[in-house]
Design a protein around this motif. Sequence first.
Motif, mmCIF file in Angstrom:
data_model
loop_
_atom_site.group_PDB
_atom_site.id
_atom_site.type_symbol
_atom_site.label_atom_id
_atom_site.label_comp_id
_atom_site.label_asym_id
_atom_site.label_seq_id
_atom_site.Cartn_x
_atom_site.Cartn_y
_atom_site.Cartn_z
ATOM 1 N N ARG A 56 -10.802 -13.314 29.103
ATOM 2 C CA ARG A 56 -10.605 -13.547 28.158
ATOM 3 C C ARG A 56 -12.282 -14.736 27.460
ATOM 4 N NH1 ARG A 56 -12.311 -19.478 29.797
ATOM 5 N NH2 ARG A 56 -13.583 -18.357 31.734
ATOM 6 N N ILE A 57 -11.125 -14.824 25.841
ATOM 7 C CA ILE A 57 -12.262 -15.323 25.252
ATOM 8 C C ILE A 57 -11.922 -16.117 24.637
ATOM 9 C CG2 ILE A 57 -12.797 -14.899 22.564
ATOM 10 C CD1 ILE A 57 -11.168 -11.848 22.687
ATOM 11 N N VAL A 58 -13.676 -16.978 24.779
ATOM 12 C CA VAL A 58 -13.707 -18.105 24.756
ATOM 13 C C VAL A 58 -14.292 -18.337 23.494
ATOM 14 C CG1 VAL A 58 -13.140 -18.823 26.668
ATOM 15 C CG2 VAL A 58 -15.586 -18.427 25.717
ATOM 16 N N SER A 59 -14.072 -19.735 22.621
ATOM 17 C CA SER A 59 -15.435 -20.237 21.478
ATOM 18 C C SER A 59 -16.486 -20.989 22.116
ATOM 19 C CB SER A 59 -14.730 -20.635 20.344
ATOM 20 O OG SER A 59 -14.631 -22.317 20.917
ATOM 21 N N TYR A 60 -17.756 -20.329 21.642
ATOM 22 C CA TYR A 60 -18.773 -21.232 21.968
ATOM 23 C C TYR A 60 -20.653 -21.751 20.815
ATOM 24 C CZ TYR A 60 -23.015 -21.757 24.517
ATOM 25 O OH TYR A 60 -24.480 -22.110 25.586
ATOM 26 N N PHE A 61 -20.241 -22.498 19.922
ATOM 27 C CA PHE A 61 -20.510 -22.809 18.997
ATOM 28 C C PHE A 61 -21.681 -23.650 18.904
ATOM 29 C CE2 PHE A 61 -15.994 -24.658 18.738
ATOM 30 C CZ PHE A 61 -16.506 -25.679 17.810
ATOM 31 N N GLU A 62 -22.028 -24.126 17.697
ATOM 32 C CA GLU A 62 -22.955 -25.542 17.840
ATOM 33 C C GLU A 62 -22.104 -26.576 18.595
ATOM 34 O OE1 GLU A 62 -26.273 -27.619 14.767
ATOM 35 O OE2 GLU A 62 -24.818 -26.462 13.883
ATOM 36 N N GLY A 63 -21.278 -26.770 17.676
ATOM 37 C CA GLY A 63 -20.199 -28.062 18.355
ATOM 38 C C GLY A 63 -19.397 -28.307 19.988
ATOM 39 N N ALA B 42 -16.094 -7.186 29.753
ATOM 40 C CA ALA B 42 -16.808 -8.117 30.132
ATOM 41 C C ALA B 42 -15.355 -8.880 30.662
ATOM 42 C CB ALA B 42 -17.574 -8.718 28.819
ATOM 43 N N ASP B 43 -16.147 -9.871 31.680
ATOM 44 C CA ASP B 43 -14.692 -10.755 32.244
ATOM 45 C C ASP B 43 -14.622 -12.213 31.373
ATOM 46 O OD1 ASP B 43 -14.804 -9.862 34.756
ATOM 47 O OD2 ASP B 43 -16.501 -10.139 35.146
ATOM 48 N N ILE B 44 -15.714 -11.929 30.423
ATOM 49 C CA ILE B 44 -15.761 -13.249 29.261
ATOM 50 C C ILE B 44 -16.642 -12.680 28.118
ATOM 51 C CG2 ILE B 44 -16.181 -15.734 28.744
ATOM 52 C CD1 ILE B 44 -16.215 -16.279 32.394
ATOM 53 N N VAL B 45 -16.226 -13.235 27.495
ATOM 54 C CA VAL B 45 -16.811 -12.952 26.199
ATOM 55 C C VAL B 45 -16.600 -14.296 25.822
ATOM 56 C CG1 VAL B 45 -16.651 -12.070 23.161
ATOM 57 C CG2 VAL B 45 -15.825 -10.152 26.018
ATOM 58 N N ALA B 46 -18.112 -14.518 25.290
ATOM 59 C CA ALA B 46 -18.482 -15.496 24.121
ATOM 60 C C ALA B 46 -18.629 -15.789 22.817
ATOM 61 C CB ALA B 46 -19.629 -16.982 24.979
#
Length: 280
Positions: A54-61, A29-33
Amino acid sequence: MTGMLVLAGTPIGDVEDAPPRLAKELETADIVAAEDTRRLKRLTQALGVRPAGRIVSYFEGNEAARTPELAEALASGARLLLVTDAGMPSVSDPGYRLVAAAVERDVPITAVPGPSAVLTALALSGLPVDRFCFEGFLPRKRGERLSRLGEVAAERRTLVYFEAPHRLDATLEAMAEVFGAERRAAVCRELTKTYEEVKRGPLGELAAWAAEGVRGEITVVVEGAPEPDPGELDATELARRVAVREEAGERRKEAIAEVAKDAGVPKREVFDAVVASKKG
């Protein structure tokens, strides 16, 4: 060039349940959320894979704020993998906003099917699974909780809920109050983990059991309502159902109408039952 959104199921307990395709998607994957990047790191280490993207955070907040950025990346051609802490994205977890944004931009969406606490609990519950509905988490406030339960009190399908361990006893007590203490249910705890446990029984008994304290991830499965039999419910039960709805904030007139509809009896019969209960 349009990218691809990949929704991937992750283990709900045992890491060996991870679908084989998950490792490949993590590596390409190019991006992992991820809902929790720290848990993602533990998962990749357990699977023996190293994400290249690239790894990014993706949560409720930050879900609402980050969705436009990720949607633009998808529209620009990125392959984006979305994972949550456990189970499938969007099922009581982040994901719906990103899926909706991808649909709006005509971005292709696919999924890596994986473990599901909902389906696992249903299969283990011993209750009918031919028809069911998922209700997610109940409200924390008692009145709102009773009101939500009242909406499905006459639901014929098997019901599935998620619940936090410290609220389980209150939830089961509310279910026993609204659905009846004898309604069958199953509390599924720590599914696929070392201390997995499925406790089956009437709601009243399960509420008493949970009062002693329960730990772990919880899924509750509740038997659907029986087919109404006109005249089967006595006046005391009709009045009790109206009282439950009133306590949840419903006006008496509307409560009487709904109870009459669910029970298959005239509204006048329910009204008389309520009047008699007040006199008693």
